[in-house]
Design an enzyme around this catalytic site. Structure first.
Site, mmCIF file in Angstrom:
data_model
loop_
_atom_site.group_PDB
_atom_site.id
_atom_site.type_symbol
_atom_site.label_atom_id
_atom_site.label_comp_id
_atom_site.label_asym_id
_atom_site.label_seq_id
_atom_site.Cartn_x
_atom_site.Cartn_y
_atom_site.Cartn_z
ATOM 1 N N ASP A 122 0.837 -1.207 0.000
ATOM 2 C CA ASP A 122 0.000 0.000 0.000
ATOM 3 C C ASP A 122 0.872 1.259 0.000
ATOM 4 O OD1 ASP A 122 0.716 -0.772 2.683
ATOM 5 O OD2 ASP A 122 -0.688 0.718 3.459
ATOM 6 N N GLU B 123 0.041 -0.955 5.910
ATOM 7 C CA GLU B 123 1.105 -0.464 6.783
ATOM 8 C C GLU B 123 0.922 1.013 7.018
ATOM 9 O OE1 GLU B 123 4.843 1.108 8.310
ATOM 10 O OE2 GLU B 123 3.885 1.693 6.451
#
Ligand SMILES: [Zn+2]
Length: 376
Positions: free
Chosen positions: A69, A134
């Site tokens: 991400d 994250e």
């Protein structure tokens, strides 16, 4: 000529995987890793996609860890090229995730491809722990994968996280620990009333100020060989009704501390209470601990990183623990040695995020060198 690492990094950056969306990045990794003998397992937790891939059943287990991400690009008109259409200018690749951290994931995969070709029967095992959460709340990402691994007794010996740790050149800085982070929401109660009748009010702002002053100037510790001193920052103060002539009934203060291994969170909580109590405040405080500090001591992983960086770049690496928290906080408590080693971090989360292509090749070589040293 486009190198395999550059090509893979470019394919990953081309996918718009803003947290918690993986946008098919992990599928690309699965295809590459299965082709060289990894067994891949997708672990979906709510809207977060995680990948656990493993090659070999033996130990020690070296796990490459990271996230697919990325943070949102921000105002598109400020980018010199589309953040999700990677572009190369003067040997530098631009795009969201170029440094944090799709390029390091690409470097890890190509390092494994070269290593496995040379050592199909390597020692121990290699794994990938990749999440798509994250940069966000990090509640359904690495933490959940680690819980699943722990539940079935699968242990990581060495975790190599590809977070952008480097300052000026790849490998000049590695992170062998991170500070803990603890946040507080403090509400100081008073008595609301008319400003003209001070004896009938109890002003929570006036009460808060000296207490906050004491908190802000308190010396928590001196730090130690590996950690800077604990730092406390007030991030929000809210009080007041909007009217000039009303003393508010309460004041709300948010603050955060990044703390070292010198402390446990409960010591910070106790000391804060002592300071607040000295000022005889009527207050409530809620704490949220978003990460405990960790430190990886000298051992095989640190030695391999030092040696590999020296071999590839000629540089001596500097070990640091600065910055916010990382997913290392979820892996370290299992007893794994954890190290963060990735590209230069000066453009992360910024407009025109980028990575130098020569440095990217060097990073992939460093990862391969570490594989040779640890599992070759
Ligand atoms: Zn990152």
């Amino acid at each position: 000529m486009t190198s395999p690492t550059q090509k893979l990094a470019s394919d990953l950056i081309g996918r718009q995987s803003v947290t918690p969306d993986d946008a098919g990045c992990q599928q690309i990794l699965i295809e590459r890793l299965e082709a060289i003998g990894f067994v891949c397992e997708t672990m979906q937790f709510e809207d977060v996609t995680n990948l656990w891939a493993r090659r070999g059943q033996e130990r020690p287990l070296l796990a490459f860890a990271g996230h697919t991400d990325v943070v949102p690009p921000g105002p598109l008109e400020k980018w010199h090229s589309d953040p999700f259409v990677p572009e190369i200018r003067d040997g530098v690749m631009y795009g969201r995730g170029a440094a944090d951290m799709k390029s390091s994931i690409a470097a890890m995969v190509t390092a494994c491809e070269r290593f496995v070709q040379k050592h199909p029967e390597h020692f121990g095992a290699i794994a990938f722990l990749i999440t798509s959460d994250e940069e966000g709340k990090a509640e359904n990402g690495t933490v959940k994968v680690i819980q699943a691994l722990e539940a079935r007794g699968e242990k990581i010996d060495w975790a190599l996280i590809g977070e952008p740790s480097s300052h000026d050149h790849v490998g000049d800085v590695c992170k062998n620990g991170r500070r803990g982070s603890i946040g507080a929401r403090l509400v100081i109660h008073g008595i609301q009333g008319h400003v003209a009748y001070p004896h009938k009010v109890d002003n929570p702002i006036h009460r808060a100020m000296p207490a906050l002053h004491d908190l802000a100037r308190h010396q928590w510790d001196q730090g130690n060989e590996f950690f800077p001193p604990t730092s406390m920052q007030i991030s929000n103060i809210n009080a007041g009704t909007g009217a000039h002539n009303v003393v508010p009934g309460h004041a709300e203060v948010l603050f955060n501390m990044l703390y070292s291994t010198e402390f446990e969170a409960r010591h910070i909580q106790q000391t804060t209470r002592v300071i607040l109590d000295k000022h005889e405040l009527d207050y409530d405080i809620e704490w949220s601990i978003s990460g405990y500090p960790f430190l990886t001591a000298e051992g095989e992983l640190l030695n391999a990183a030092r040696q590999a960086i020296k071999n590839v770049t000629g540089r001596n690496t500097d070990l640091q623990t600065t910055g916010g928290t990382s997913d290392g906080r979820f892996i370290a408590p299992t007893g794994a040695q954890v190290l963060e080693l990735g590209p230069v971090n000066d453009s992360i989360h910024k407009i025109n995020e980028h990575v130098d292509l020569q440095e990217l090749e060097a990073l992939s070589e460093i990862y391969q060198n570490m594989l040779e040293l640890l599992l070759g």
